[in-house]
Enzyme design. Structure first.
Site, mmCIF file in Angstrom:
data_model
loop_
_atom_site.group_PDB
_atom_site.id
_atom_site.type_symbol
_atom_site.label_atom_id
_atom_site.label_comp_id
_atom_site.label_asym_id
_atom_site.label_seq_id
_atom_site.Cartn_x
_atom_site.Cartn_y
_atom_site.Cartn_z
ATOM 1 N N CYS A 91 0.752 -1.099 0.045
ATOM 2 C CA CYS A 91 -0.082 -0.055 0.030
ATOM 3 C C CYS A 91 0.802 1.262 0.139
ATOM 4 O O CYS A 91 0.395 2.356 -0.508
ATOM 5 C CB CYS A 91 -1.019 0.058 0.942
ATOM 6 N N ILE B 63 -4.287 -6.103 7.367
ATOM 7 C CA ILE B 63 -4.477 -4.864 7.996
ATOM 8 C C ILE B 63 -5.861 -4.879 8.572
ATOM 9 O O ILE B 63 -5.919 -4.676 9.772
ATOM 10 C CB ILE B 63 -4.436 -3.578 6.974
ATOM 11 N N GLY B 64 -6.791 -5.660 8.010
ATOM 12 C CA GLY B 64 -8.054 -5.739 8.647
ATOM 13 C C GLY B 64 -7.961 -6.558 9.944
ATOM 14 O O GLY B 64 -8.452 -6.248 10.681
ATOM 15 N N GLY C 178 -13.728 -6.419 5.176
ATOM 16 C CA GLY C 178 -12.295 -6.719 4.509
ATOM 17 C C GLY C 178 -11.559 -7.476 5.390
ATOM 18 O O GLY C 178 -11.355 -6.750 6.701
ATOM 19 N N GLY D 58 -8.268 -8.499 5.209
ATOM 20 C CA GLY D 58 -6.808 -8.913 4.967
ATOM 21 C C GLY D 58 -6.029 -8.787 5.974
ATOM 22 O O GLY D 58 -6.528 -8.597 7.154
#
Length: 418
Positions: free
Chosen positions: A58, A197-198, A193, A195
């Site tokens: 990111c 980070i989630g 979400g 992923g």
């Protein structure tokens, strides 16, 4: 500082863009998923590029590889993404040879991360190398370089406190919620979400907010259920997204989609709503800002949250840099040795040939000639001569290329290896 070449015609380049000059929107245009990385590696192979590594997070997208000109790598990236060469050049950086090597060390050890000491990037480098190897685009240079960067990263983790304390995007997002939302334990939170980070955000939310009103939605329900099970949270179907958004007070979006997944149409305009978009490219559409009841905060703003943890981490930067220098020095020594190994081996072969001819001649000429002793003495002399040449080539005071050329001329060497 001397340039380090693997071949006479190609240089090693790092080309890319990062959070330093490119905002989330621009980074989104140049982000690469796994199929795109595989496609770039395939194209590079077709055009004869020897060795290429791609990473995309990111915060950055970068290509490390060998080329006659960096534009070859820039074109590969722009052809595979939604960005143009002009847009890339406005925010890009290009490093060559020694500087490119140094850049990878800095990136891989968290010194170039948006949050200092964030080691997430090292797993991206490992995955990038794995993809290159799978596509037969990982040469010995790249393999050794990646292993050296991984080694430096491990040592910094073990020998310094550069990554101590909770400072990550996930932690920053929770800190933002805690600082800006009153009565958090009675608010509804929806995480869309699941992923990396989630998941981390979810864990931090549970830990810091004592909130049991957290709902998870993911395109694949099983993934959400895995995480929800750990923390006793509610899971809803992807089809319930609009209903759940309208019920929630805080929406955390951490999907890996290439296009926005949350738009103005999904939001109820009469109820205050805080949205944190932790995705690159942005997964919350800009038209959401038109609603007065919505506060939208993106990853870039969250990453600017600094606290005592970051200030403390800065103290360990000199120690981390010293570790990098040591590991990098070993890598460069290997690289130089690799560069002149073919010449030293050819010299050894030539001297051994001279030895064999001379011993053969003396055996015929001198009666009772001790061939075994002559072999022992000759081998020791050859060993000492080649060592002298190797030490000369390792010296920083000499021009290695000129010396290699001279040795080849004087001894009329034929190089068989690459």
């Amino acid at each position: 500082m001397r340039d380090y070449h693997i071949s006479k015609h190609n240089s090693f380049y790092a080309v890319g863009l990062s959070y330093k000059k490119a905002d989330a929107e621009v980074r989104g245009k140049f982000s690469l998923d796994v199929p795109a990385i595989d496609h770039i590696l395939g194209k590079a192979k077709e055009i004869g590029i020897d060795g290429l590594l791609a990473i995309s997070t990111c915060n950055r997208t970068e290509l490390y590889g060998f080329a006659q000109h960096p534009y070859q790598l820039i074109k590969l990236l722009c052809d595979e993404t939604n960005g143009t060469v002009e847009e890339f050049q406005e925010v890009a950086y290009v490093y060559k040879n020694h500087d490119a090597i140094s850049h990878m060390f800095k990136v891989g050890t968290g010194l170039d991360s948006q949050i200092l000491g964030d080691f997430e990037i090292i797993s991206q480098i490992k995955q990038g190398f794995y993809r290159s190897k799978k596509q037969e685009m990982a040469n010995p240079f790249l393999e050794r370089l990646c292993n050296s960067v991984i080694q430096a990263s491990k040592r910094i983790k073990n020998e310094t406190e550069l990554s101590s304390g909770a400072t990550s995007v996930a932690f920053a997002s929770v800190k933002y919620i805690l600082d800006n939302v009153d009565d958090i334990s009675n608010k509804n939170i929806l995480l869309f979400g699941t992923g990396k980070i989630g998941r981390n955000t979810c864990e931090n939310l549970v830990k810091h907010s004592n909130n049991s009103h957290i709902t998870l939605i993911n395109r694949t329900r099983e993934k959400a259920e895995d995480i929800a099970g750990k923390f006793q949270l509610t899971v809803k179907d992807y089809g319930d997204l609009q209903t759940e958004i309208r019920k929630t007070d805080i929406l955390v979006v951490a999907t890996g989609a290439q296009l926005p997944t949350v738009s103005k149409a999904l939001i109820y305009p009469k109820k205050p709503l805080l949205i944190l978009d932790l995705s690159v490219p942005k997964n919350v559409s800009d038209d959401v800002k038109e609603l007065d009841n919505v506060t939208l905060v993106h990853l870039d703003e969250l990453s600017q949250i600094t606290d005592e943890t970051l200030a403390k981490r800065k103290e360990y930067v000199p120690k981390a840099e010293a570790i990098i220098e040591k590991v990098k020095k070993d890598f460069l020594k290997w690289l130089e040795t690799r560069k002149f190994a073919p010449v030293i081996n050819a010299l050894k072969d030539k001297l051994n040939m001279m030895k064999a001819e001379e011993i053969d001649f003396q055996t015929k000429k001198i009666e009772g000639f001790d061939q075994i002793q002559a072999e022992i003495i000759s081998d020791r002399i050859i060993q000492k001569i080649t060592k002298q040449f190797a030490n000369h080539l390792k010296s920083n005071e000499v021009d290695t290329d000129d010396s290699l050329e001279l040795i080849q001329k004087v001894f009329q060497l034929e190089l068989h290896s690459k």
